[in-house]
Each structure stands twice: as structure tokens, then as C-alpha cells.
Design a protein around this motif. Structure first.
Motif, mmCIF file in Angstrom:
data_model
loop_
_atom_site.group_PDB
_atom_site.id
_atom_site.type_symbol
_atom_site.label_atom_id
_atom_site.label_comp_id
_atom_site.label_asym_id
_atom_site.label_seq_id
_atom_site.Cartn_x
_atom_site.Cartn_y
_atom_site.Cartn_z
ATOM 1 N N THR A 174 10.873 22.324 119.373
ATOM 2 C CA THR A 174 10.387 23.210 118.320
ATOM 3 C C THR A 174 9.617 24.372 118.924
ATOM 4 O OG1 THR A 174 10.218 21.329 116.801
ATOM 5 C CG2 THR A 174 9.035 23.328 116.189
ATOM 6 N N ALA A 175 8.752 24.094 119.899
ATOM 7 C CA ALA A 175 7.953 25.141 120.525
ATOM 8 C C ALA A 175 8.833 26.198 121.190
ATOM 9 C CB ALA A 175 7.005 24.521 121.544
ATOM 10 N N ALA A 176 10.014 25.786 121.665
ATOM 11 C CA ALA A 176 10.896 26.728 122.342
ATOM 12 C C ALA A 176 11.520 27.737 121.389
ATOM 13 C CB ALA A 176 12.002 25.956 123.074
ATOM 14 N N LEU A 177 11.485 27.464 120.081
ATOM 15 C CA LEU A 177 12.162 28.339 119.121
ATOM 16 C C LEU A 177 11.273 29.448 118.582
ATOM 17 C CD1 LEU A 177 14.366 25.959 116.939
ATOM 18 C CD2 LEU A 177 14.995 27.303 118.943
ATOM 19 N N GLY A 178 9.982 29.217 118.443
ATOM 20 C CA GLY A 178 9.143 30.251 117.850
ATOM 21 C C GLY A 178 7.682 29.876 117.856
ATOM 22 N N GLY A 179 6.833 30.861 117.526
ATOM 23 C CA GLY A 179 5.400 30.637 117.520
ATOM 24 C C GLY A 179 4.870 30.205 116.168
ATOM 25 N N VAL A 180 5.579 30.590 115.078
ATOM 26 C CA VAL A 180 5.169 30.212 113.732
ATOM 27 C C VAL A 180 6.346 29.481 113.092
ATOM 28 C CG1 VAL A 180 4.315 30.990 111.491
ATOM 29 C CG2 VAL A 180 3.666 32.230 113.580
ATOM 30 N N VAL A 181 6.210 28.192 112.922
ATOM 31 C CA VAL A 181 7.327 27.359 112.470
ATOM 32 C C VAL A 181 7.071 26.878 111.051
ATOM 33 C CG1 VAL A 181 8.680 25.284 112.908
ATOM 34 C CG2 VAL A 181 7.800 26.626 114.832
ATOM 35 N N ALA A 182 8.052 27.058 110.179
ATOM 36 C CA ALA A 182 8.003 26.497 108.833
ATOM 37 C C ALA A 182 8.870 25.246 108.808
ATOM 38 C CB ALA A 182 8.513 27.502 107.804
ATOM 39 N N ALA A 215 6.892 33.003 109.222
ATOM 40 C CA ALA A 215 7.616 32.092 110.109
ATOM 41 C C ALA A 215 8.647 32.840 110.945
ATOM 42 C CB ALA A 215 8.306 30.999 109.292
ATOM 43 N N ASP A 216 8.745 32.461 112.208
ATOM 44 C CA ASP A 216 9.799 33.011 113.051
ATOM 45 C C ASP A 216 10.777 31.928 113.495
ATOM 46 O OD1 ASP A 216 8.246 31.664 114.899
ATOM 47 O OD2 ASP A 216 7.599 33.461 115.974
ATOM 48 N N ALA A 217 10.659 30.725 112.923
ATOM 49 C CA ALA A 217 11.606 29.641 113.176
ATOM 50 C C ALA A 217 11.468 28.626 112.048
ATOM 51 C CB ALA A 217 11.352 28.980 114.528
ATOM 52 N N VAL A 218 12.508 27.809 111.860
ATOM 53 C CA VAL A 218 12.529 26.840 110.780
ATOM 54 C C VAL A 218 12.925 25.478 111.338
ATOM 55 C CG1 VAL A 218 13.551 26.200 108.556
ATOM 56 C CG2 VAL A 218 13.153 28.616 109.096
ATOM 57 N N LEU A 219 12.129 24.468 111.014
ATOM 58 C CA LEU A 219 12.430 23.084 111.346
ATOM 59 C C LEU A 219 12.809 22.358 110.058
ATOM 60 C CD1 LEU A 219 12.231 20.354 112.961
ATOM 61 C CD2 LEU A 219 9.773 20.392 112.442
ATOM 62 N N ALA A 220 13.953 21.679 110.044
ATOM 63 C CA ALA A 220 14.380 20.941 108.854
ATOM 64 C C ALA A 220 14.638 19.496 109.219
ATOM 65 C CB ALA A 220 15.628 21.563 108.252
ATOM 66 N N HIS A 265 2.124 20.020 121.436
ATOM 67 C CA HIS A 265 3.077 20.799 122.236
ATOM 68 C C HIS A 265 2.962 22.296 121.954
ATOM 69 C CE1 HIS A 265 5.213 17.247 123.761
ATOM 70 N NE2 HIS A 265 4.966 16.720 122.580
ATOM 71 N N GLY A 266 1.829 22.695 121.404
ATOM 72 C CA GLY A 266 1.590 24.110 121.187
ATOM 73 C C GLY A 266 2.193 24.673 119.928
ATOM 74 N N VAL A 267 2.634 23.815 119.015
ATOM 75 C CA VAL A 267 3.182 24.281 117.747
ATOM 76 C C VAL A 267 2.042 24.300 116.731
ATOM 77 C CG1 VAL A 267 4.867 23.882 115.912
ATOM 78 C CG2 VAL A 267 5.420 23.296 118.291
ATOM 79 N N PRO A 268 1.667 25.466 116.212
ATOM 80 C CA PRO A 268 0.562 25.526 115.245
ATOM 81 C C PRO A 268 0.930 24.751 113.978
ATOM 82 C CG PRO A 268 1.121 27.718 116.084
ATOM 83 C CD PRO A 268 2.199 26.791 116.532
ATOM 84 N N PRO A 269 -0.074 24.446 113.157
ATOM 85 C CA PRO A 269 0.213 23.749 111.887
ATOM 86 C C PRO A 269 1.303 24.471 111.103
ATOM 87 C CG PRO A 269 -2.146 23.895 112.249
ATOM 88 C CD PRO A 269 -1.507 24.728 113.331
ATOM 89 N N VAL A 270 2.238 23.705 110.616
ATOM 90 C CA VAL A 270 3.397 24.300 109.954
ATOM 91 C C VAL A 270 3.194 24.354 108.449
ATOM 92 C CG1 VAL A 270 5.006 23.539 111.749
ATOM 93 C CG2 VAL A 270 4.553 22.059 109.791
#
Length: 433
Positions: A29-37, A91-96, A60-65
């Protein structure tokens, strides 16, 4: 694929697969973006392996989503709202994480977030498929990077460029290579809690994705045919093993195999060189699933024996398969279904479906003659200009559905009994794709 194996395959999605793959959710997840929804199915996120993986993202450096919970099949309006929420969150990336409905909503919203006019395309009001890669179309911009984690053994959305959305009560397929996720994590730990019936449903969907383009092919393709035959046989073997004791450690290798078969079939690898819209049963099951109030798996199971019989007879102008192709498939599946498959593959497969407590004809879903006629009309209206249904008349569809209602050899559900594929104490679970 064994319980201990894991590997990465770029297809073009980066696929991280195998037991323990969820442990890599943080760095992936961290590899995809700094702000993850995060777009999650509430029930899936409560599974211990999923909850544990989501809980350590910050390490792993992923801020609160920003978590967007989804329920039910995605609609044009719900995806529009989700895309707007992604924009507001920056958001600059999306986790589903979830089933097909969750992943489809996330993929479509991630693409709509960078293409504001996507959901206003006039084709949403037309028939069937909204193909963004059609010749002459203005090329869409890439969407937000996506990481998808499937919690079911069925959809394959984690590795394909398709999303199913509803508009005005009708399903549409959004198709584009830009929908292919950036990364997929496939871990059999997420299917450990699935009951045998759900595993069997996923296996049937996967089997159909493999054999339908194979049967509908007008010509032999050596490598592609051999791959499809081997995968179809292995699919039957994996489902049988996974359903034997679905929650036990002994079934983990089979669940791992099934999870990977789902993903492989979704890439269309077993159908390379075939008609791109050759999965006829997807279109045929859509109205059936709606009318029966069931998921795709039982609907496909209820139609599959009759569909194979159609190929044996060279019906519907041989558009859906020919006797020669069916005989070759029977030879490939006979080691799993028994020698009777050579003489009558549809009947042999019907018996196997019923062993898995799945319906083998439409009567097993409780559909009467009137409902079958309505299914034909709905299918023709929604998908009659799509793929291998293009040119098939409403009367031809009605004839097929009526033959599928009482397939010879299928067990008729006693009055007041529960239909195959749904135990008396288990409600049907709708899957929106």
C-alpha cells in the motif's frame, strides 16, 4: 500452488499471491501513494486476517486512511459519490478489500476521480457494455492507483479491467485496460471462513469463465486449448478438495489453488485469441440471478448443464459451442467426473453440481415458466447486442431458458424444501457483478 508457495506475476497487475500474502499489505500500500483511501466491505474487514493487516498499515508509513464502507451492488450514483469523496480526501491511491461489488466500486471510482465526465457518458443509458477502449474513443486518463484484496473465491475483479455497475435498475459493464488494478493481494486466509457452498459457487463461476470461451471458439488454438482444458479439470479437483472441509488446515492448499484459479481465469489467459465477449453464461445468468434473488454462482450452475447440452446439439447456430468442442472438453474432464462424462458431459456435470448442493437447472432456483419467459425478455433487452448474444432472437433465448428449467437428470426440489445452493438457515448473499 501449495499452501507454502507465494509468487509475483505482472499481468499487468502486480499479483502477490499465496499463504501469508496479506502480511505484505503495508509495504504494498505504501508503494502506491501517500494518501490512501480504503473501500471496504464491512463483513470482510472484520475477518481476523484482514483486520490484523489493516491495523498495521501505519507501521509501514501509511497515514490513517479514510474508510468508505460499501454494501450491495455498486450503482452509477454510488460510484459518483465515492469518486467525489476520494477527491475531497485528497487520496492519491485506493485500497479495496471485499468481494466483487466492493472491488468494482473502487476501480470505477478511482478511474472516475481522474476522468470527471466518465459517469456522464451517454452509453450508460444504452445497452450492455461501456467500452472505453473502443476504436475512435478519446483515450481516458489513468485512474488513481488501486490495490485490491479479494475476500471471496469467485469474482476475479482483482486482476481484470471490468467493473459492473447498475444504472436505472440495469447492469452495465464498464470495460477498459485502465481499470486493471495496480496491485492485487490474493491470500487463501481470507476464504477460510467461507462455507463449502460459497467455495463451490466461486468454483463454478471460475469453471464457466474457462470453458465458455473454449466451447464457443470457432477454431482450435493448441496452447490456449491445452491450458483451458488443464485449468478446467484442475478447477473441478480444487473445488472438490476445498469443499471437503472448507475451514480446516487440510483444505488450505485447495483453497489456495482455487484463489489462484479465480485470478488466472479473470486475466482471460485461458482464452487468449478467443472472442473477447465469449463468456456467454455471464449474460445468460444476469436476469436469472435477479429474478431468483441469488448470486451469480448458483445462477450459472443452474444454467450450465443446459448450456453444455446446447453445445452437444449444435444449438443457437453453434454460436455457443459445437459437438466437437464439447467432446474434447469431455475427454479433459473425464478424469474428474468419471467415464460417464465421455457419453454425456452435461449429465455428469449436473450430478457433480448437486453433490456440491448447487442447482443443476432453473427449477432448483424456484423459477416457474413465467419467470423463465421474463428472464428471456430481460436478457434480450439488456444483452442482445453484446458479444455472442448479438443476433440471438428473443424466441431462441426463451427456448434455451425453458430447456434449462427442467434439465433431464437434475433433482427437482421437493415442495417446501430448500433449493440447492441455499441451506434453509442461510440467506442468499447477493454479489453485485
Amino acid at each position: 500452488m501449495s499452501a507454502a508457495s507465494s509468487f509475483v506475476w505482472q499481468v499487468p497487475t502486480r499479483a502477490v499471491c499465496g499463504a501469508g500474502a496479506l502480511h505484505g499489505l503495508g509495504p504494498e500500500t505504501a508503494a502506491l501513494g501517500g494518501v490512501v483511501a480504503a473501500v471496504v466491505d464491512v463483513r470482510a474487514a472484520q475477518l481476523p486476517p484482514a483486520a490484523d493487516a489493516l491495523a498495521v498499515l501505519a507501521a509501514h508509513g501509511v497515514p490513517p486512511v479514510a474508510v468508505h464502507e460499501v454494501a450491495g451492488p455498486p450503482t452509477l450514483e454510488s460510484v459518483r459519490e465515492l469518486a467525489a469523496a476520494l477527491g475531497r480526501s485528497g487520496a492519491d491511491a485506493v485500497l479495496a478489500l471485499g468481494g466483487g461489488s466492493t472491488m468494482d466500486a473502487a476501480k470505477a471510482a478511482a478511474l472516475a476521480a481522474t476522468n470527471p465526465g466518465l459517469l456522464d457518458d451517454p452509453r450508460w443509458a444504452a445497452h450492455g457494455v461501456v467500452d472505453l477502449d473502443a476504436p475512435g474513443d478519446e483515450r481516458a486518463r489513468p485512474g488513481l492507483p488501486t490495490l485490491l484484496v479479494p475476500s471471496t473465491a469467485a469474482t476475479g475483479s482483482e486482476l481484470n479491467g471490468v467493473a459492473a455497475l447498475r444504472n436505472a435498475g440495469r447492469k452495465r459493464l464498464l470495460v477498459s485496460g485502465l481499470l486493471a488494478p495496480s496491485t492485487a493481494i490474493v491470500d487463501p486466509a481470507l476464504t477460510a471462513a467461507l462455507p463449502a457452498a460459497r467455495l463451490a459457487e466461486g468454483g463454478v463461476e471460475t469453471l464457466c469463465r474457462i470453458v465458455c470461451p473454449y466451447l464457443a471458439s470457432g477454431a482450435a488454438l493448441g496452447t490456449t486449448d491445452a491450458l483451458a482444458e488443464a485449468l478446467a479439470a484442475h478447477c473441478l479437483r480444487a473445488v472438490a478438495a476445498a469443499c471437503g472441509a472448507p475451514a480446516s488446515d487440510a483444505s488450505r492448499p485447495a483453497r489456495a489453488d482455487l484463489a489462484w484459479l479465480v485470478s488466472v481465469s479473470a486475466t482471460q489467459l485461458p482464452g487468449l485469441g478467443r472472442e473477447p465477449w465469449g463468456h456467454v453464461l455471464w449474460y445468460l445468468q444476469d436476469a436469472v440471478a435477479d429474478l431468483a434473488g441469488t448470486a451469480k454462482g448458483p445462477a450459472m450452475a443452474a444454467l450450465l448443464p443446459a448450456y453444455l447440452a446446447e453445445a452437444a446439439a449444435g444449438g443457437v447456430g453453434a454460436r455457443w459451442g459445437t459437438p466437437g468442442r464439447l467432446a474434447r472438453l469431455a475427454r479433459a474432464l473425464a478424469p474428474e467426473l468419471g467415464p460417464d462424462a465421455h457419453a454425456d458431459l452435461p449429465a455428469a456435470l449436473a450430478r457433480r453440481l448437486e453433490e456440491w448442493n448447487l442447482p443443476a437447472d432453473l427449477s432448483g432456483l424456484g423459477l416457474d415458466g413465467a419467470a423463465v419467459g421474463r428472464a428471456a425478455a430481460d436478457t434480450h433487452r439488456a444483452w442482445g447486442r453484446t458479444g455472442l448474444l448479438d443476433g440471438v432472437g428473443r424466441g431462441e433465448l426463451a427456448g434455451f431458458y425453458h430447456r434449462a428449467r427442467r434439465f433431464p437428470g437434475a433433482t427437482v426440489t421437493p415442495a417446501g424444501g430448500s433449493a440447492p445452493g441455499r441451506s434453509p438457515d442461510t440467506p442468499a448473499i447477493r454479489e453485485g457483478r
